[in-house]
Design a protein around this motif. Structure first.
Motif: not given
Length: 468
Positions: A305, A307, A339-342, A347
């Motif tokens: 979840r 970066p 990095a996951p954003i949306f 996640k």
């Protein structure tokens, strides 16, 4: 400088939160173990399962059969191959924590001859080395390494559990085969007696001493006894095929020793203490490693979840001509953060699913421990009961033998009818079979108790695996 410190502080706090988050969410197994494995017995640090299998099963023929089974059984070979596979896979995952280095030698020639433009030829020759390294700030790679290690160690314990089970199966089948041999021997001896009785009944009938009914009764008993032999011979062949399959062979005759199953086992049954049972049983240890793997998978999902940071470094020499080739060095360095954003809760759902998977593994581990205690108690009860039954059946056999001798002598004197002799012989025959079956049950209960306590895997290794 202040910005660098601020960034380091943020990363450190996130790292602490990531490790604490998984540990707090993954609850330890709830084991409230009893003071003794078997209620009403005294605890003892010694245990019969600490004795190597070749010291428990001392028959040389049986030992050869066990060794052959462990060497050739396909399930055992499959479990061994699984261990090798997961050991290599652990190496692969562990290597991901370190930089990967690659080299490249290349020559390129590109030509362009576009309309209304001059012909272009672009030649490039180079030698380059590249390094890529993911900086594991949030522990994703470390958790992956833990999961791979736990899976590998679980396969080791599963292999040991397979060996423990195979030994019990081979010994069980071996004793069952000997019991069938003993039962066939009793039937054949009884058949010989029935033939003598029928012959004597025929002589007495032809001499007018008895009626034809007596002779026909003898014939019925002879035919009844003879009819038991084909079924026993069939069971013996099938049991031999079962043993051959366990040993990795095609159907064949199985060598065996003349073991007397009706001889009572006099073993000093040391059961051990509850905590040692958890260390000794490889199936429990395998479940424990599965639990560690489940926790590591939760850690991977948690770290996923956050970066990912990678550093790429490329260096070498390149030129469009060989002249001055080594005088044309170049370097390239880049840092990346992904990095996951949306992702519409993907996640988070993966992390929650991994926590649920950990709970599932935890409950399975707790169930495995409860089952182990049940199996030991059941095996102990069965063995104690079988020992008592052996004594009772031996007394029954002695009484039935004495009864046969008395009835036979009284029949010769003409005091009782022949039907009484047949009835006494039937009771003695049944008593002989019951003694064999009682002895078999005692031996099988002992095998199950030894297995339930965790006996049967090689004792040259320590009880607790040293994790690397």
């Amino acid at each position: 400088m202040n910005q660098t410190r601020y960034l380091i502080t943020i990363i450190t706090n996130l790292l602490i939160l990531s490790s604490c988050g998984v540990s707090k969410q993954c609850i330890e197994p709830q084991l409230d173990m009893p003071e003794a494995i078997i209620t009403g017995t005294e605890t003892d640090s010694l245990c019969m399962a600490d004795i190597a299998w070749w010291e428990i099963y001392t028959d040389s023929t049986l030992q050869k059969l066990i060794k052959k089974t462990l060497a050739n059984n396909r399930d055992m070979l499959s479990a061994t191959a699984k261990v090798r596979e997961l050991e290599r896979r652990h190496r692969i995952v562990r290597a991901d924590q370190f930089p990967s280095l690659n080299g490249q030698i290349y020559w390129e020639r590109e030509t362009n001859d576009y309309a209304n433009e001059s012909f272009i030829e672009d030649i490039e020759t180079g030698i380059k080395a590249s390094a890529t390294w993911e900086i594991d700030f949030f522990g994703r790679l470390r958790w992956s390494n833990r999961a791979a290690l736990a899976n590998y160690l679980s396969s080791v314990e599963a292999q040991r559990a397979m060996q423990m089970t195979l030994i019990a199966e081979v010994v069980t089948a071996y004793f069952e085969l000997i019991a069938l041999d003993s039962e066939l021997d009793i039937v054949e001896r009884t058949l010989y007696t029935r033939k003598e009785n029928a012959h004597l009944a025929l002589i007495r009938f032809q001499g007018g001493l008895t009626s034809e009914i007596t002779y026909q009764q003898a014939q019925v008993e002879l035919a009844t006894t003879a009819s038991l032999i084909p079924a026993l011979e069939k069971e013996i062949r099938i049991k031999e095929n079962e043993i051959a399959l366990l040993a990795g062979d095609f159907p064949r005759e199985v060598e065996r020793s003349p073991i007397q199953l009706d001889e009572q086992i006099h073993e000093d049954l040391k059961i051990g203490i509850p905590s040692d049972l958890l260390l000794r049983r490889p199936d429990i240890r395998s479940a424990q490693q599965d639990l560690k793997a489940a926790m590591a998978n939760a850690g991977i999902a948690w770290a996923d979840r956050f970066p990912r940071f990678t550093i790429d470094l490329v260096g070498g020499v390149e030129n469009n001509k060989f002249a001055g080739f080594f005088a044309s060095p170049f370097t390239y360095i880049a840092g990346n953060m992904v990095a996951p954003i949306f992702a519409f809760g993907k996640k988070k759902a993966q992390y929650e699913a991994s926590l649920a998977a950990y709970d599932n593994a935890r409950f399975q581990y707790e169930e495995k421990v409860l089952t182990a205690f049940k199996e030991v108690n059941d095996a102990y009860i069965s063995f104690s009961s079988a020992q008592q039954t052996v004594v009772l059946m031996q007394n029954l056999e002695k009484a039935a033998k004495t009864y046969v001798d008395l009835v036979r002598s009284q029949h010769i004197n003409g005091d009782i009818n022949y039907i009484d002799v047949l009835d006494a012989q039937r009771q003695y025959f049944d008593a002989e079979i019951k003694v064999i079956n009682a002895g078999l049950e005692e031996h099988l209960a002992f095998v199950q108790l030894y297995k339930a306590l965790g006996g049967g895997w090689l004792q040259t290794e320590t009880l607790q695996e040293t994790e690397k």
